[in-house]
Scaffold this motif. Sequence first.
Motif, PDB file in Angstrom:
ATOM      1  N   PRO A   1       0.820  -1.206   0.000  1.00 26.18           N
ATOM      2  CA  PRO A   1       0.000   0.000   0.000  1.00 26.18           C
ATOM      3  C   PRO A   1       0.859   1.265   0.000  1.00 26.18           C
ATOM      4  N   VAL A   2       0.236   2.380  -0.334  1.00 20.41           N
ATOM      5  CA  VAL A   2       0.955   3.654  -0.306  1.00 20.41           C
ATOM      6  C   VAL A   2       1.503   3.887   1.098  1.00 20.41           C
ATOM      7  N   GLY A   3       2.731   4.410   1.165  1.00 23.37           N
ATOM      8  CA  GLY A   3       3.330   4.749   2.442  1.00 23.37           C
ATOM      9  C   GLY A   3       3.984   3.607   3.201  1.00 23.37           C
ATOM     10  N   ILE A   4       4.015   2.411   2.642  1.00 26.53           N
ATOM     11  CA  ILE A   4       4.534   1.243   3.364  1.00 26.53           C
ATOM     12  C   ILE A   4       6.067   1.206   3.369  1.00 26.53           C
ATOM     13  N   GLY A   5       6.713   1.931   2.432  1.00 23.74           N
ATOM     14  CA  GLY A   5       8.173   1.950   2.388  1.00 23.74           C
ATOM     15  C   GLY A   5       8.778   1.315   1.151  1.00 23.74           C
ATOM     16  N   LYS A   6       8.014   1.242   0.074  1.00 20.40           N
ATOM     17  CA  LYS A   6       8.517   0.625  -1.159  1.00 20.40           C
ATOM     18  C   LYS A   6       9.738   1.361  -1.716  1.00 20.40           C
ATOM     19  N   SER A   7       9.650   2.679  -1.806  1.00 25.93           N
ATOM     20  CA  SER A   7      10.768   3.466  -2.351  1.00 25.93           C
ATOM     21  C   SER A   7      11.982   3.404  -1.435  1.00 25.93           C
ATOM     22  N   SER A   8      11.777   3.460  -0.132  1.00 23.90           N
ATOM     23  CA  SER A   8      12.894   3.365   0.810  1.00 23.90           C
ATOM     24  C   SER A   8      13.574   2.005   0.715  1.00 23.90           C
ATOM     25  N   ALA A   9      12.792   0.946   0.570  1.00 26.34           N
ATOM     26  CA  ALA A   9      13.366  -0.398   0.410  1.00 26.34           C
ATOM     27  C   ALA A   9      14.153  -0.491  -0.893  1.00 26.34           C
ATOM     28  N   ALA A  10      13.601   0.067  -1.970  1.00 29.96           N
ATOM     29  CA  ALA A  10      14.295   0.037  -3.267  1.00 29.96           C
ATOM     30  C   ALA A  10      15.625   0.781  -3.182  1.00 29.96           C
ATOM     31  N   ASP A  11      15.635   1.935  -2.516  1.00 25.75           N
ATOM     32  CA  ASP A  11      16.882   2.696  -2.345  1.00 25.75           C
ATOM     33  C   ASP A  11      17.911   1.886  -1.561  1.00 25.75           C
ATOM     34  N   ALA A  12      17.462   1.220  -0.499  1.00 21.95           N
ATOM     35  CA  ALA A  12      18.375   0.415   0.320  1.00 21.95           C
ATOM     36  C   ALA A  12      18.927  -0.768  -0.476  1.00 21.95           C
ATOM     37  N   ILE A  13      18.076  -1.411  -1.261  1.00 25.54           N
ATOM     38  CA  ILE A  13      18.514  -2.537  -2.096  1.00 25.54           C
ATOM     39  C   ILE A  13      19.538  -2.054  -3.113  1.00 25.54           C
ATOM     40  N   SER A  14      19.254  -0.931  -3.749  1.00 26.71           N
ATOM     41  CA  SER A  14      20.173  -0.373  -4.743  1.00 26.71           C
ATOM     42  C   SER A  14      21.543  -0.090  -4.132  1.00 26.71           C
ATOM     43  N   GLU A  15      21.562   0.530  -2.968  1.00 27.40           N
ATOM     44  CA  GLU A  15      22.839   0.825  -2.306  1.00 27.40           C
ATOM     45  C   GLU A  15      23.611  -0.448  -1.976  1.00 27.40           C
ATOM     46  N   THR A  16      22.914  -1.467  -1.494  1.00 28.93           N
ATOM     47  CA  THR A  16      23.582  -2.726  -1.152  1.00 28.93           C
ATOM     48  C   THR A  16      24.130  -3.407  -2.401  1.00 28.93           C
ATOM     49  N   LEU A  17      23.323  -3.437  -3.473  1.00 26.39           N
ATOM     50  CA  LEU A  17      23.808  -4.063  -4.712  1.00 26.39           C
ATOM     51  C   LEU A  17      25.019  -3.321  -5.267  1.00 26.39           C
ATOM     52  N   GLU A  18      25.015  -2.001  -5.142  1.00 25.90           N
ATOM     53  CA  GLU A  18      26.141  -1.207  -5.648  1.00 25.90           C
ATOM     54  C   GLU A  18      27.378  -1.355  -4.777  1.00 25.90           C
ATOM     55  N   TYR A  19      27.244  -1.066  -3.496  1.00 26.67           N
ATOM     56  CA  TYR A  19      28.415  -0.966  -2.635  1.00 26.67           C
ATOM     57  C   TYR A  19      28.905  -2.297  -2.078  1.00 26.67           C
ATOM     58  N   ASP A  20      28.006  -3.246  -1.860  1.00 25.87           N
ATOM     59  CA  ASP A  20      28.431  -4.524  -1.293  1.00 25.87           C
ATOM     60  C   ASP A  20      28.723  -5.577  -2.357  1.00 25.87           C
ATOM     61  N   TYR A  21      28.053  -5.499  -3.510  1.00 28.93           N
ATOM     62  CA  TYR A  21      28.180  -6.573  -4.498  1.00 28.93           C
ATOM     63  C   TYR A  21      28.566  -6.121  -5.898  1.00 28.93           C
ATOM     64  N   SER A  22      28.567  -4.831  -6.168  1.00 32.07           N
ATOM     65  CA  SER A  22      28.889  -4.295  -7.507  1.00 32.07           C
ATOM     66  C   SER A  22      28.037  -4.929  -8.607  1.00 32.07           C
ATOM     67  N   ILE A  23      26.759  -5.129  -8.339  1.00 39.75           N
ATOM     68  CA  ILE A  23      25.859  -5.714  -9.332  1.00 39.75           C
ATOM     69  C   ILE A  23      25.231  -4.584 -10.155  1.00 39.75           C
ATOM     70  N   PRO A  24      25.460  -4.583 -11.476  1.00 35.83           N
ATOM     71  CA  PRO A  24      24.866  -3.549 -12.335  1.00 35.83           C
ATOM     72  C   PRO A  24      23.336  -3.672 -12.324  1.00 35.83           C
ATOM     73  N   HIS A  25      22.673  -2.586 -11.983  1.00 32.77           N
ATOM     74  CA  HIS A  25      21.219  -2.626 -11.852  1.00 32.77           C
ATOM     75  C   HIS A  25      20.636  -1.238 -12.109  1.00 32.77           C
ATOM     76  N   ALA A  26      19.324  -1.189 -12.157  1.00 30.87           N
ATOM     77  CA  ALA A  26      18.612   0.085 -12.283  1.00 30.87           C
ATOM     78  C   ALA A  26      17.404   0.048 -11.360  1.00 30.87           C
ATOM     79  N   VAL A  27      16.963   1.235 -10.961  1.00 30.76           N
ATOM     80  CA  VAL A  27      15.741   1.388 -10.177  1.00 30.76           C
ATOM     81  C   VAL A  27      14.814   2.310 -10.959  1.00 30.76           C
ATOM     82  N   VAL A  28      13.593   1.849 -11.191  1.00 32.62           N
ATOM     83  CA  VAL A  28      12.582   2.686 -11.836  1.00 32.62           C
ATOM     84  C   VAL A  28      11.361   2.701 -10.931  1.00 32.62           C
ATOM     85  N   ASP A  29      11.130   3.840 -10.299  1.00 30.24           N
ATOM     86  CA  ASP A  29       9.948   4.005  -9.456  1.00 30.24           C
ATOM     87  C   ASP A  29       8.789   4.366 -10.366  1.00 30.24           C
TER      88      ASP A  29
END
Length: 189
Positions: A15-43
Amino acid sequence: MHTQERVPVLNIIGPVGIGKSSAADAISETLEYDYSIPHAVVDLDHVRRSFPPPSEDPFNMELGFRNLAAVWSNYRAMGAKCLIIPSVMESNEHLDKIRLAVPGADVFVVRLVAPLEVNHARIRGREKTVASLNWHLQRSAQLAEELAKKQLEHIIVDTESKLPSDIGREIIRKWGIVEWHGSGPAQDR
C-alpha cells in the motif's frame, strides 16, 4: 536462433506509504556498494506522474508502462543486468505489462506489510496537505486489504520495526540476485 537474455526484475508492492521506495533505495545501495551488481531502479510512481491523467486511467498506469519500456531500454544499453521496481501493482495484468516493457523479465514480487496504524503513522509524517493526507490514509487501507486478498507476491516482508537497510538485505537474500549474478561481497573481489 536468438534467445532472449533473462532479466531479474524485483517488483516491490504494498500500500501507499509502506516503504517501497525506501526499500528500493536500500537494495540499490547494497547491490552497488556490497556486491557491484549492475542494476537500475525505476519508481513507477515517478515515471507515471502526470496531471491530469486520462479519465479511463486515473493512476496513469499505461503511461508508466510505456515510460518503463523506454527507460529500461536506456538502462540496459548502459549495462544494467537487473531491475528494481517499487510500485503499487494491483493485478496479474499489471505484472504482465512489466514483462512486456522489460524483454526477458523474470518478475519476483515482494509485498511489504505493516500494521495499518504503523503505515498510517508513516503517511502522516510525509504528506503535506490535508487533502493528500486523507486520500493516502484511505487508499493505504484499501490497498492493504486488496493486495492481501490477491496474493500477487512470491514473498511477504514485514516492515513494522525494521530499518530500510535491514529490509533491503532481507529482500536481496530472498530474491537470490547475488547468487544469480555470481557475486560475493565487494571486499572478496
